[in-house]
Design a protein around this motif. Structure first.
Motif, PDB file in Angstrom:
ATOM      1  N   ILE A   1      -2.515 -15.413   2.634  1.00  0.00           N
ATOM      2  CA  ILE A   1      -3.091 -14.203   3.009  1.00  0.00           C
ATOM      3  C   ILE A   1      -4.736 -14.358   3.600  1.00  0.00           C
ATOM      4  CG2 ILE A   1      -3.939 -11.866   2.256  1.00  0.00           C
ATOM      5  CD1 ILE A   1      -1.878 -12.173  -0.220  1.00  0.00           C
ATOM      6  N   LEU A   2      -4.825 -13.704   4.751  1.00  0.00           N
ATOM      7  CA  LEU A   2      -6.021 -13.742   5.326  1.00  0.00           C
ATOM      8  C   LEU A   2      -6.758 -12.422   5.247  1.00  0.00           C
ATOM      9  CD1 LEU A   2      -8.333 -14.947   7.077  1.00  0.00           C
ATOM     10  CD2 LEU A   2      -6.872 -14.300   8.919  1.00  0.00           C
ATOM     11  N   SER A   3      -7.556 -12.026   4.317  1.00  0.00           N
ATOM     12  CA  SER A   3      -8.062 -10.881   4.043  1.00  0.00           C
ATOM     13  C   SER A   3      -9.567 -10.404   4.596  1.00  0.00           C
ATOM     14  CB  SER A   3      -8.065 -10.734   2.514  1.00  0.00           C
ATOM     15  OG  SER A   3      -8.685  -9.488   2.271  1.00  0.00           O
ATOM     16  N   ALA A   4      -9.868  -9.364   4.479  1.00  0.00           N
ATOM     17  CA  ALA A   4     -11.312  -9.070   4.909  1.00  0.00           C
ATOM     18  C   ALA A   4     -12.088  -9.670   4.011  1.00  0.00           C
ATOM     19  CB  ALA A   4     -11.485  -7.498   5.164  1.00  0.00           C
ATOM     20  N   ALA A   5     -13.067  -8.717   3.416  1.00  0.00           N
ATOM     21  CA  ALA A   5     -14.107  -9.073   2.585  1.00  0.00           C
ATOM     22  C   ALA A   5     -13.529  -9.125   1.001  1.00  0.00           C
ATOM     23  CB  ALA A   5     -15.415  -7.771   2.351  1.00  0.00           C
ATOM     24  N   GLN A   6     -14.252  -9.795   0.315  1.00  0.00           N
ATOM     25  CA  GLN A   6     -13.560 -10.034  -0.915  1.00  0.00           C
ATOM     26  C   GLN A   6     -13.737  -8.838  -2.048  1.00  0.00           C
ATOM     27  OE1 GLN A   6     -15.272 -13.925  -2.570  1.00  0.00           O
ATOM     28  NE2 GLN A   6     -13.706 -14.108  -4.115  1.00  0.00           N
ATOM     29  N   THR A   7     -14.656  -8.098  -1.513  1.00  0.00           N
ATOM     30  CA  THR A   7     -14.690  -6.920  -2.433  1.00  0.00           C
ATOM     31  C   THR A   7     -13.960  -5.313  -1.943  1.00  0.00           C
ATOM     32  OG1 THR A   7     -16.778  -6.393  -1.243  1.00  0.00           O
ATOM     33  CG2 THR A   7     -16.960  -7.616  -3.370  1.00  0.00           C
ATOM     34  N   ALA A   8     -13.419  -5.843  -0.486  1.00  0.00           N
ATOM     35  CA  ALA A   8     -12.860  -4.426  -0.002  1.00  0.00           C
ATOM     36  C   ALA A   8     -11.714  -4.011  -1.090  1.00  0.00           C
ATOM     37  CB  ALA A   8     -12.373  -4.930   1.350  1.00  0.00           C
ATOM     38  N   THR A   9     -11.999  -2.619  -1.296  1.00  0.00           N
ATOM     39  CA  THR A   9     -10.960  -2.063  -2.192  1.00  0.00           C
ATOM     40  C   THR A   9      -9.517  -2.057  -1.823  1.00  0.00           C
ATOM     41  OG1 THR A   9     -12.901  -0.567  -2.642  1.00  0.00           O
ATOM     42  CG2 THR A   9     -10.741   0.128  -3.649  1.00  0.00           C
ATOM     43  N   ASN A  10      -9.381  -1.618  -0.500  1.00  0.00           N
ATOM     44  CA  ASN A  10      -8.159  -1.433   0.205  1.00  0.00           C
ATOM     45  C   ASN A  10      -7.436  -2.620   0.059  1.00  0.00           C
ATOM     46  OD1 ASN A  10      -9.788  -2.194   2.316  1.00  0.00           O
ATOM     47  ND2 ASN A  10      -9.110  -0.818   3.954  1.00  0.00           N
ATOM     48  N   GLN A  11      -8.310  -3.814   0.555  1.00  0.00           N
ATOM     49  CA  GLN A  11      -7.493  -5.071   0.773  1.00  0.00           C
ATOM     50  C   GLN A  11      -6.956  -5.582  -0.564  1.00  0.00           C
ATOM     51  OE1 GLN A  11      -7.418  -7.243   3.848  1.00  0.00           O
ATOM     52  NE2 GLN A  11      -7.664  -4.965   4.706  1.00  0.00           N
ATOM     53  N   ASN A  12      -7.732  -5.473  -1.593  1.00  0.00           N
ATOM     54  CA  ASN A  12      -7.454  -6.022  -3.075  1.00  0.00           C
ATOM     55  C   ASN A  12      -6.184  -5.140  -3.403  1.00  0.00           C
ATOM     56  OD1 ASN A  12      -9.346  -8.030  -2.910  1.00  0.00           O
ATOM     57  ND2 ASN A  12     -11.081  -6.508  -3.812  1.00  0.00           N
ATOM     58  N   THR A  13      -6.496  -3.919  -3.205  1.00  0.00           N
ATOM     59  CA  THR A  13      -5.128  -3.103  -3.685  1.00  0.00           C
ATOM     60  C   THR A  13      -4.022  -3.473  -3.078  1.00  0.00           C
ATOM     61  OG1 THR A  13      -6.546  -1.204  -4.076  1.00  0.00           O
ATOM     62  CG2 THR A  13      -4.261  -0.881  -4.198  1.00  0.00           C
ATOM     63  N   TRP A  14      -3.830  -3.735  -2.041  1.00  0.00           N
ATOM     64  CA  TRP A  14      -2.431  -4.099  -1.196  1.00  0.00           C
ATOM     65  C   TRP A  14      -2.223  -5.529  -1.686  1.00  0.00           C
ATOM     66  CZ3 TRP A  14      -5.423  -2.872   4.192  1.00  0.00           C
ATOM     67  CH2 TRP A  14      -5.463  -1.659   4.216  1.00  0.00           C
ATOM     68  N   ILE A  15      -3.177  -6.451  -1.790  1.00  0.00           N
ATOM     69  CA  ILE A  15      -2.858  -7.899  -2.292  1.00  0.00           C
ATOM     70  C   ILE A  15      -2.424  -7.569  -3.660  1.00  0.00           C
ATOM     71  CG2 ILE A  15      -3.942  -9.979  -2.706  1.00  0.00           C
ATOM     72  CD1 ILE A  15      -5.883  -9.641  -0.559  1.00  0.00           C
ATOM     73  N   GLY A  16      -2.778  -6.842  -4.410  1.00  0.00           N
ATOM     74  CA  GLY A  16      -2.175  -6.885  -5.685  1.00  0.00           C
ATOM     75  C   GLY A  16      -0.851  -6.505  -5.862  1.00  0.00           C
ATOM     76  N   TYR A  17      -0.241  -5.725  -4.978  1.00  0.00           N
ATOM     77  CA  TYR A  17       1.013  -5.262  -4.663  1.00  0.00           C
ATOM     78  C   TYR A  17       1.594  -6.265  -3.997  1.00  0.00           C
ATOM     79  CZ  TYR A  17       0.247  -0.422  -6.420  1.00  0.00           C
ATOM     80  OH  TYR A  17      -0.029   0.708  -7.266  1.00  0.00           O
ATOM     81  N   MET A  18       1.151  -7.031  -3.219  1.00  0.00           N
ATOM     82  CA  MET A  18       1.791  -8.215  -2.757  1.00  0.00           C
ATOM     83  C   MET A  18       2.433  -9.132  -3.656  1.00  0.00           C
ATOM     84  SD  MET A  18      -0.475  -8.966   0.927  1.00  0.00           S
ATOM     85  CE  MET A  18      -1.014  -7.477   1.883  1.00  0.00           C
ATOM     86  N   LYS A  19       1.309  -9.448  -4.516  1.00  0.00           N
ATOM     87  CA  LYS A  19       1.461 -10.614  -5.484  1.00  0.00           C
ATOM     88  C   LYS A  19       2.875 -10.092  -6.432  1.00  0.00           C
ATOM     89  CE  LYS A  19      -3.109 -12.489  -5.545  1.00  0.00           C
ATOM     90  NZ  LYS A  19      -4.375 -12.856  -6.226  1.00  0.00           N
ATOM     91  N   ASP A  20       2.789  -8.783  -6.762  1.00  0.00           N
ATOM     92  CA  ASP A  20       3.563  -8.090  -7.563  1.00  0.00           C
ATOM     93  C   ASP A  20       5.022  -8.214  -6.971  1.00  0.00           C
ATOM     94  OD1 ASP A  20       4.289  -6.683 -10.232  1.00  0.00           O
ATOM     95  OD2 ASP A  20       4.960  -5.276  -8.612  1.00  0.00           O
ATOM     96  N   GLU A  21       5.260  -7.985  -5.710  1.00  0.00           N
ATOM     97  CA  GLU A  21       6.454  -8.026  -4.695  1.00  0.00           C
ATOM     98  C   GLU A  21       6.921  -9.415  -4.972  1.00  0.00           C
ATOM     99  OE1 GLU A  21       9.465  -6.753  -2.350  1.00  0.00           O
ATOM    100  OE2 GLU A  21       7.901  -5.483  -3.639  1.00  0.00           O
ATOM    101  N   LEU A  22       6.162 -10.452  -4.565  1.00  0.00           N
ATOM    102  CA  LEU A  22       6.570 -11.969  -4.727  1.00  0.00           C
ATOM    103  C   LEU A  22       7.107 -12.143  -6.244  1.00  0.00           C
ATOM    104  CD1 LEU A  22       3.406 -13.366  -2.644  1.00  0.00           C
ATOM    105  CD2 LEU A  22       5.911 -13.319  -2.160  1.00  0.00           C
ATOM    106  N   LYS A  23       6.801 -11.549  -7.259  1.00  0.00           N
ATOM    107  CA  LYS A  23       7.426 -11.917  -8.297  1.00  0.00           C
ATOM    108  C   LYS A  23       9.191 -11.704  -8.419  1.00  0.00           C
ATOM    109  CE  LYS A  23       3.277 -11.279 -10.956  1.00  0.00           C
ATOM    110  NZ  LYS A  23       2.549 -10.157 -12.058  1.00  0.00           N
ATOM    111  N   LYS A  24       9.529 -10.693  -7.695  1.00  0.00           N
ATOM    112  CA  LYS A  24      10.927 -10.666  -7.533  1.00  0.00           C
ATOM    113  C   LYS A  24      11.749 -11.621  -7.456  1.00  0.00           C
ATOM    114  CE  LYS A  24      10.164  -5.689  -6.322  1.00  0.00           C
ATOM    115  NZ  LYS A  24      10.352  -4.589  -5.048  1.00  0.00           N
ATOM    116  N   PRO A  25      12.980 -11.882  -7.863  1.00  0.00           N
ATOM    117  CA  PRO A  25      13.945 -12.789  -7.628  1.00  0.00           C
ATOM    118  C   PRO A  25      14.393 -13.211  -6.168  1.00  0.00           C
ATOM    119  CG  PRO A  25      14.745 -11.482  -9.465  1.00  0.00           C
ATOM    120  CD  PRO A  25      13.491 -10.782  -8.796  1.00  0.00           C
ATOM    121  N   ALA A  26      14.026 -12.350  -5.281  1.00  0.00           N
ATOM    122  CA  ALA A  26      14.362 -12.560  -3.964  1.00  0.00           C
ATOM    123  C   ALA A  26      13.419 -13.346  -3.226  1.00  0.00           C
ATOM    124  CB  ALA A  26      14.227 -11.115  -2.983  1.00  0.00           C
ATOM    125  N   TYR A  27      12.117 -13.496  -3.796  1.00  0.00           N
ATOM    126  CA  TYR A  27      11.063 -14.400  -3.267  1.00  0.00           C
ATOM    127  C   TYR A  27      11.102 -15.566  -4.000  1.00  0.00           C
ATOM    128  CZ  TYR A  27      10.314  -9.616  -1.278  1.00  0.00           C
ATOM    129  OH  TYR A  27      10.705  -8.594  -0.794  1.00  0.00           O
TER     130      TYR A  27
END
Length: 369
Positions: A195-221
């Motif tokens: 993942i290439l994000s913006a700033a390490q403190t960016a609220t929106n980026q970190n929220t999205w990345i949190g859901y990305m990581k959760d999605e990756l936990k699914k068996p399909a991935y």
């Protein structure tokens, strides 16, 4: 959101700011009193505390000559230029006074604080701000609200108690999960991704990345692995260099997600002129005008985003409705946003613009922003 992908040499982008194609940021809204009166607090089902001041009058006339300021994450960022011009369009139509101020750096939180303090001293009726950091602006924004200034966040939220409404591009969860779904299809659900994000403190980026990581936990991935999260700070050159660094460190990398317009454009610029073109897949949040050439030359198959102009418009209408007393920011209240239609405030004072659009070779020429 992070910035939007614009420009030639890795230019600065809004979404990633845009960070920041689309992203939806989740947040908790706090409505504070503006012109005095008592503040009643309540706790929602999720346990978040929200505050609403006084009673709303949905039939109140829209006030004119209100002073509304837009404070983007970064001025002269193509994404925020489009968004804030959308806000200006709405305010001009309503008979309000518009101004835009901000820092030239997407990570200058002290600069954002200074601007909030100045706008409070100038007795703005409302401020629409895209926060570089969820907590850094809180003291200044709370002071603004206690002085009667209505505070709306857009694109990137603050902590819940530091504003009255958050105008979100879309559902943060939908954005985060859809980014993983897009890259997974492109790499056939197998291989390492970064993942290439913006700033390490960016609220929106970190929220999205949190859901990305959760999605990756699914068996399909199960055959996919997130090996790194890099930060380009919504700076084109830094994002370009971070892309190069990721590919040097992980030569077997199959895909990159960049949920920031600045980042995705810079990554596309690097990939398009490298041996990795067509071998390493790239998706994220970007603008059609920034990404068109990279879709047509095969560097990028698909990416997504919302219309930043409409995001700015909605933020302007929300700020005006607050300053006119038509809403207070409480869940269930509704307000009109011109040609965009009517919007209802959700839990935690969040107003959603709508679903993002996926852009690819079949439809990208239908869009011009």
């Amino acid at each position: 959101m992070s910035r939007l992908p614009f420009a030639h040499r890795p230019a600065r982008h809004p979404l990633g700011r845009a960070a920041t194609a689309l992203a939806l940021t989740a947040a908790v809204a706090v409505t504070a009193s503006a012109c005095g009166g008592t503040t009643k607090s309540s706790t929602d089902a999720a346990g978040s505390q929200t505050a609403a001041t006084g009673a709303a009058n949905p039939n109140a006339a829209t006030k004119t000559a209100l002073k509304v300021a837009f404070l983007p994450k970064q001025v002269n960022n193509p994404y925020f230029t489009i968004a804030d011009n959308g806000g200006k369009k709405a305010l001009d139509a309503l008979g309000e006074t518009y101004k835009e101020v901000g820092t030239s750096s997407g990570t200058d939180t002290a600069g954002q604080v200074s601007y909030v303090n100045t706008l409070t001293q100038q007795q703005m009726n409302a401020i629409a701000v895209s926060a570089q950091d969820p907590g850094a602006l809180c003291t200044a924004l709370k002071q603004a609200m206690s002085s009667g200034v209505k505070v709306v966040t857009y694109d990137s939220d603050t902590d819940p108690g530091c504003r009255q409404l958050f105008v979100s591009q879309a559902s943060s969860e939908a954005l985060g999960r859809s980014e993983v779904q897009l890259i997974a299809k492109e790499i056939d659900y197998t291989g390492d991704i970064a993942i290439l994000s913006a700033a390490q403190t960016a609220t929106n980026q970190n929220t999205w990345i949190g859901y990305m990581k959760d999605e990756l936990k699914k068996p399909a991935y199960k055959n996919m692995k997130l090996v790194s999260v890099a930060y380009g700070n919504d700076d084109a050159q830094t994002s370009f260099q971070q892309t190069q660094g990721l590919l040097q460190q992980y030569p077997g990398l199959k895909g990159i997600i960049s949920p920031t317009t600045v980042g995705i454009k810079a990554a596309a610029q690097y990939l398009s002129g490298s041996q990795y073109k067509g071998k390493v897949q790239l998706t994220g949040l970007g603008t059609p005008n920034d990404m068109r050439a990279y879709v047509k030359d095969g560097t990028v198959s698909a990416f997504e985003l919302w219309d930043p102009a409409k995001l700015g418009e909605l933020a302007a209408y929300a700020a005006t409705a607050l300053a006119s007393g038509q809403i207070t920011g409480a869940q269930g209240q509704s307000f009109k946003a011109g040609d965009l239609g009517s919007f209802t405030i959700g839990a935690n004072g969040v107003v959603l613009l709508g679903d993002p659009t996926v852009f690819n070779a079949s439809n990208i020429d239908q869009f011009d922003f």
